[in-house]
Design an enzyme around this catalytic site. Sequence first.
Site, PDB file in Angstrom:
ATOM      1  N   SER A   1       0.401   7.072   2.800  1.00  0.00           N
ATOM      2  CA  SER A   1       0.963   8.173   3.265  1.00  0.00           C
ATOM      3  C   SER A   1       1.858   8.924   2.473  1.00  0.00           C
ATOM      4  O   SER A   1       2.703   8.422   1.739  1.00  0.00           O
ATOM      5  CB  SER A   1       1.536   7.934   4.774  1.00  0.00           C
ATOM      6  OG  SER A   1       0.528   7.444   5.753  1.00  0.00           O
TER       7      SER A   1
ATOM      8  N   SER B   1       4.101  -0.174   3.552  1.00  0.00           N
ATOM      9  CA  SER B   1       4.401  -1.542   3.963  1.00  0.00           C
ATOM     10  C   SER B   1       4.590  -2.722   2.842  1.00  0.00           C
ATOM     11  O   SER B   1       4.021  -2.709   1.920  1.00  0.00           O
ATOM     12  CB  SER B   1       3.304  -2.175   5.049  1.00  0.00           C
ATOM     13  OG  SER B   1       2.239  -1.829   4.648  1.00  0.00           O
TER      14      SER B   1
ATOM     15  N   GLN C   1       0.684  -1.060   0.035  1.00  0.00           N
ATOM     16  CA  GLN C   1       0.057  -0.016  -0.116  1.00  0.00           C
ATOM     17  C   GLN C   1       0.945   1.164   0.110  1.00  0.00           C
ATOM     18  O   GLN C   1       2.043   1.256   0.448  1.00  0.00           O
ATOM     19  CB  GLN C   1      -1.261  -0.091   0.908  1.00  0.00           C
ATOM     20  CG  GLN C   1      -0.448  -0.185   2.464  1.00  0.00           C
ATOM     21  CD  GLN C   1       0.125   1.175   3.021  1.00  0.00           C
ATOM     22  OE1 GLN C   1      -0.319   2.353   2.384  1.00  0.00           O
ATOM     23  NE2 GLN C   1       0.623   1.279   4.130  1.00  0.00           N
TER      24      GLN C   1
ATOM     25  N   GLU D   1     -10.387  -1.009   6.145  1.00  0.00           N
ATOM     26  CA  GLU D   1      -9.080  -1.154   6.801  1.00  0.00           C
ATOM     27  C   GLU D   1      -9.465  -0.923   8.407  1.00  0.00           C
ATOM     28  O   GLU D   1      -8.975  -1.823   9.180  1.00  0.00           O
ATOM     29  CB  GLU D   1      -8.032  -0.265   6.485  1.00  0.00           C
ATOM     30  CG  GLU D   1      -6.738  -0.238   7.040  1.00  0.00           C
ATOM     31  CD  GLU D   1      -5.739   0.700   6.628  1.00  0.00           C
ATOM     32  OE1 GLU D   1      -4.671   0.561   7.136  1.00  0.00           O
ATOM     33  OE2 GLU D   1      -5.895   1.641   6.222  1.00  0.00           O
TER      34      GLU D   1
ATOM     35  N   ASN E   1      -5.537   6.854  16.527  1.00  0.00           N
ATOM     36  CA  ASN E   1      -6.646   6.676  17.735  1.00  0.00           C
ATOM     37  C   ASN E   1      -7.145   8.195  17.924  1.00  0.00           C
ATOM     38  O   ASN E   1      -8.418   8.267  18.389  1.00  0.00           O
ATOM     39  CB  ASN E   1      -6.275   5.975  18.752  1.00  0.00           C
ATOM     40  CG  ASN E   1      -6.234   4.449  18.316  1.00  0.00           C
ATOM     41  OD1 ASN E   1      -6.237   4.193  17.145  1.00  0.00           O
ATOM     42  ND2 ASN E   1      -6.057   3.406  19.394  1.00  0.00           N
ATOM     43  N   GLU E   2      -6.557   9.153  17.966  1.00  0.00           N
ATOM     44  CA  GLU E   2      -6.959  10.547  18.292  1.00  0.00           C
ATOM     45  C   GLU E   2      -8.291  11.007  17.097  1.00  0.00           C
ATOM     46  O   GLU E   2      -9.220  11.477  17.507  1.00  0.00           O
ATOM     47  CB  GLU E   2      -5.907  11.719  18.315  1.00  0.00           C
ATOM     48  CG  GLU E   2      -5.053  11.645  19.390  1.00  0.00           C
ATOM     49  CD  GLU E   2      -3.994  10.511  19.370  1.00  0.00           C
ATOM     50  OE1 GLU E   2      -3.895  10.270  18.305  1.00  0.00           O
ATOM     51  OE2 GLU E   2      -3.793  10.225  20.798  1.00  0.00           O
TER      52      GLU E   2
END
Lengths: 324, 324, 381, 381
Positions: free
Chosen positions: C128, C160, C125, C241, C365-366
């Site tokens: 980013s 990755s 993938q 995802e 997670n924010e």
Amino acid sequence: MNFAFTDDQLALAAAVRQVLAAHCPAEAVRNGRSPAWSQLAEIGLFGLLVPQEHDGLGLGLVDAVLPFEETGRAALPGPVAETAVAAPLLLAGDPALGKLAAGSLRVSVRIGDQVYAPDADLADLLIVEREGVPHAVRPEAARLTPQSGVDRTRPLFGVEFRDATRLRTEVAPAVRAVTVAVAAQLVGAARHLLDTTVGYARTRRQFGAPIGSFQAVKHRLAEVAIAVEFAAPLVYAAALAVDRRLPTVDRDVSAAKAAAGEAAELAAGTALQVHGAIGYTGELDLGLWLARVWSLSAAYGGPGLHRSRLRTAILGTPEVRRWP
Amino acid sequence: MNFAFTDDQLALAAAVRQVLAAHCPAEAVRNGRSPAWSQLAEIGLFGLLVPQEHDGLGLGLVDAVLPFEETGRAALPGPVAETAVAAPLLLAGDPALGKLAAGSLRVSVRIGDQVYAPDADLADLLIVEREGVPHAVRPEAARLTPQSGVDRTRPLFGVEFRDATRLRTEVAPAVRAVTVAVAAQLVGAARHLLDTTVGYARTRRQFGAPIGSFQAVKHRLAEVAIAVEFAAPLVYAAALAVDRRLPTVDRDVSAAKAAAGEAAELAAGTALQVHGAIGYTGELDLGLWLARVWSLSAAYGGPGLHRSRLRTAILGTPEVRRWP
Amino acid sequence: MDLDFTRAEQDFRAEVRDWLAGHVPGAPLPSMDTREGFEAHREWEHLLAGERLSVVSWPVEYGGRGASLVEWLIFEEEYWAASAPGRVSQNGIFLLAPTLFSHGTAEQRERFLPGMARADDVWAQAWSEPEAGSDLAALTSRAERVEGGWRLHGQKTWSSRASYADWGFGLFRSDPASARHRGLTYFMFPLAGVTVRPIAQLDGEHGFAELFFDGLFVPDDLVLGAAGEGWRIAMATTSSERGLTLRSPGRFLATADRLVRLARSTGADPVLADQVARAWLDAESYRLHTFGTARRLAAGEEIGSASSMGKVFWSELDVRMHALALRLLGERGLLDGGAPDAEEGGRWLDGYLFSLAGPIYAGTNEIQRNIIAERVLGLPR
Amino acid sequence: MDLDFTRAEQDFRAEVRDWLAGHVPGAPLPSMDTREGFEAHREWEHLLAGERLSVVSWPVEYGGRGASLVEWLIFEEEYWAASAPGRVSQNGIFLLAPTLFSHGTAEQRERFLPGMARADDVWAQAWSEPEAGSDLAALTSRAERVEGGWRLHGQKTWSSRASYADWGFGLFRSDPASARHRGLTYFMFPLAGVTVRPIAQLDGEHGFAELFFDGLFVPDDLVLGAAGEGWRIAMATTSSERGLTLRSPGRFLATADRLVRLARSTGADPVLADQVARAWLDAESYRLHTFGTARRLAAGEEIGSASSMGKVFWSELDVRMHALALRLLGERGLLDGGAPDAEEGGRWLDGYLFSLAGPIYAGTNEIQRNIIAERVLGLPR
């Protein structure tokens, strides 16, 4: 009653900080094994706890606690706590103290709750606990088994040995002192992680604003600041308890180590989360400090072990005694 | 495998919710002792676990779990869990089951880890555990000692008695079932607290913006949502475990009660913090739900007790068994 | 509501369990972030695919078994419980394939899915960029329109598997005048024409890489969906995802069971034992919760933003479990695979370092908590 | 650095301890939120003042002993360890007096401080308004300029002790054209001319009240500091409210010690025992930290925003300790003073409900964390 560091104590810490700023940059942490050793010897770090008759400064652990915060802040490699704090007590009365104070005798130890001897391959002398008694082991009499781990800048070694000299000192005072020194290093490492993460959060932008302007990031960093702020006094009090041989000393040492370890682990976890994926890489130096925090938090008994002792000390004794 | 409520189960819960919306507003919680009782009887809540031959619905605890969430959401007062869930099991085979199903027999209990009988002054029948055996006690044979506490809408009573009839049922199944019912009430109360607090945060303004737009408030409420979301499945699974008499039932019941109690306590603490000082007063109804959460979380064993049992169940047995 | 597996589900579980018992390598494969380990993992995928076990939920025509979501969850439970190797083809199977199924052409599906199922093609993938971490709409890599296709320029990071993979996929800005979510296009591309620079991680591994594009030509048939529609299409992918597909409970259940065994063997202090029991129950709760979600998805419901709750829950549970294991092991927990005294060859430490990425990737997670607050609870932005 | 109390400090501790042992009422006084209890607490203050123990750190001329900060901390430790009554004159002594010392006129100090020290005058604070909770700059109550003084209009809320107190103090908008922090003036006023409506709390007590002002005349000599300077002056006061003065460690030390005794007597489960031990050490750490702060204050340093760290720490510790006690007591922990089986007359429950206000008042802990992040750490607003 004056629970604040004296000017002399602050000056010594500032000297250590200055030496480390000059001689122990992140690059030296990454690649050196014992950077800044001779410079630290010059300003007296290794003689701090050595009596004056052996050319040391004859000071107490409370005088060492801020200098050790600085070594933690810089993630200084090498068997520094073992040489500067454990060894002077284990070798008390030994003529080797002079060399120790001069920085020309590197010592690694495996005492107390420590399973492995850190940086043992660099040591001129190993001191190993057997059946509760400290033994001096020359490097050539020792077989070292490298036990590689997460902290590549603080390698650990299993130690077996043939010949050893039984020392006449007790092991417990040295275990207490080195545990407090490591707790101080953890406080220093936590301070560094907090500073670094604040710096990153001020400059890194996402969604059109510095990430440090987001309340979630602010509050996480505020939590770290609080944890460090209230762990540090327990470390300082433990250093005093060791120096004064207080009846509560074991409890105070466990409190220092557990609180410092937990605060530093919180700082490490927060640093990583705020940095995001970049914190996870070798591109930044952050990983050196993360690994050091994990390794020191587990050293000389991790938070779990010390917390279980604290439970017994506080709830199992008929009367809890406050400091002092 | 179909871990989702059936249409019938959802419909019954919706009916209970509708009845409570009409007959148990906050005003009734504050001042009534057993509002909506007859309406709930009409739609079958008290006969849910009563066999069909005694005019009940002959359903299982899994069918009761969503209706009990609704009673928790409404903070319904009165000995509802005791009458609708504990009593049918304790009185199994007894002709009184018919009256129970009709809602004309109110029951309070003191069984299992419960120290006091809730709403005992309203009860037509008390069932009290003595030496591990349930005993039926008529109100006139009982001496009740009011033990007033934080939850004024769920008064507790110490029970002493002269005459009692030994029941032939076992106490453990009733303890398990009522514990799960109370866990479901805690989930419902937590959902209400979350909804109410979200509503308040959307409208209350400070510093020129709704407080719900501040990230700290958002993240606290998100935490509550997550806690409730992942407590509920444990409650549902425990209801199934009770119905199926699974070997893991005691563990599953403890997991449900501990998780629901902790989630609800988190919801309560967050509700109070987000509301600020106003949440602390009788001006809002919030306090009724806070008190109910505290009282139900402690009922039939608090999180501490159940967590200690879970530790033993999970770590003390040779093989942990997953559901189912 | 029930938790009774059907006869067919039980038979499927038994088949998977038996096959894995007979085929999972006795010793762990070398790390998939080395060339040797990558190929060993590819071989393992071939073996799985031979049994139609690499993509059980896919249609038979593409190499699957048309298994139900519940069966897929059963497969995952058995797979991780058997300590079977990590899935080198994970990016393709879990991130790209759902998009190919929903937005790809029939030709694209024919061309790529069978090879993905057999791991003949391994996919990386490329979401980013250095300046667009959590803020995916800030992408600046661009696609330039040329005859018959596009030329790609710019840099991607945190890719990755890219060091050894065959293909990549990601978003590029195809409309230079566009901003934020608009004007992005979803491309597949061969990695052969891309400069790949591995990123060293904390644990010394190189699971991630930077990708540099210097005008790589990509023909039109490698565009997924319509040009300019990349954001919408990618969001459907990242939602899966974040949701059910990437993190089935199986992996956490297996970790929780190992943790319980570790706590028993080390004679855990009651405080740590309590945390171990909590973690085991959290994994159980995540499993039950997922069963409920699977039922809703099978009934055609969308889980949408609620999947953010799962992401926060599993990623923090994973960190917690591994941190607990390290604490149970004390100094020994921090030893790596090279240390003679390491427990399980340093697997807990490796797992800990891996778990730390969980709260960061696929939307930190924010951000997930913002999504829960705004889209699930309805709080104002 | 040391922790050795001087001979004088030890003597002072012994004196306070002995006096308290001889004078603290055997049974708790009735709640100070009842008329009877209020007067009983006032009597107790008279007794303290007679020994010059009500305001040990004040100059002798106003009723104190000129004690050092460390001596004051010692006094507090002994006071709370002796389970002495709550301080009905707390608002005046801890919130108003520091402002009178720094900004009041000599006449104001002469007039008010001695009566405050003896609790002849009990003071209520009047900071909040319904629409200005945490956001104090949003105040709308106003002061209208009239001959020789001002007339006060508007509403205040969360005024503690107001039901039975003699005097109040708070901010009013004296410049109608002003906004936010500007144009506010700090007033003292007699409660006799104010309509006071008690607010029922969770525990049924009425410690707080709403105040309604309908043109109360206040002469100029009841203005504290200059007109329009109220915000600056009040901030100095709330900074001391948030800082050292309001929450000396003594109260938390006493609670921690009681908690340890409770845990021993109830045979706490190891997990709860661990939390009790942590709380005890947190209290100890707060004490040590405060000793350090006292030293810095005595040396003339400002603690400033760093006091926010203390506020968050003690207020959350206080909640944690009481919640733990309730958990140790199970169902019995939730009984109130009216229940025969209540432990210590329901004191843990009362303390729990009281503690819940800690993270809310004097600037919510969310605001404190913003302050720590922005002013201590230097993160952007």
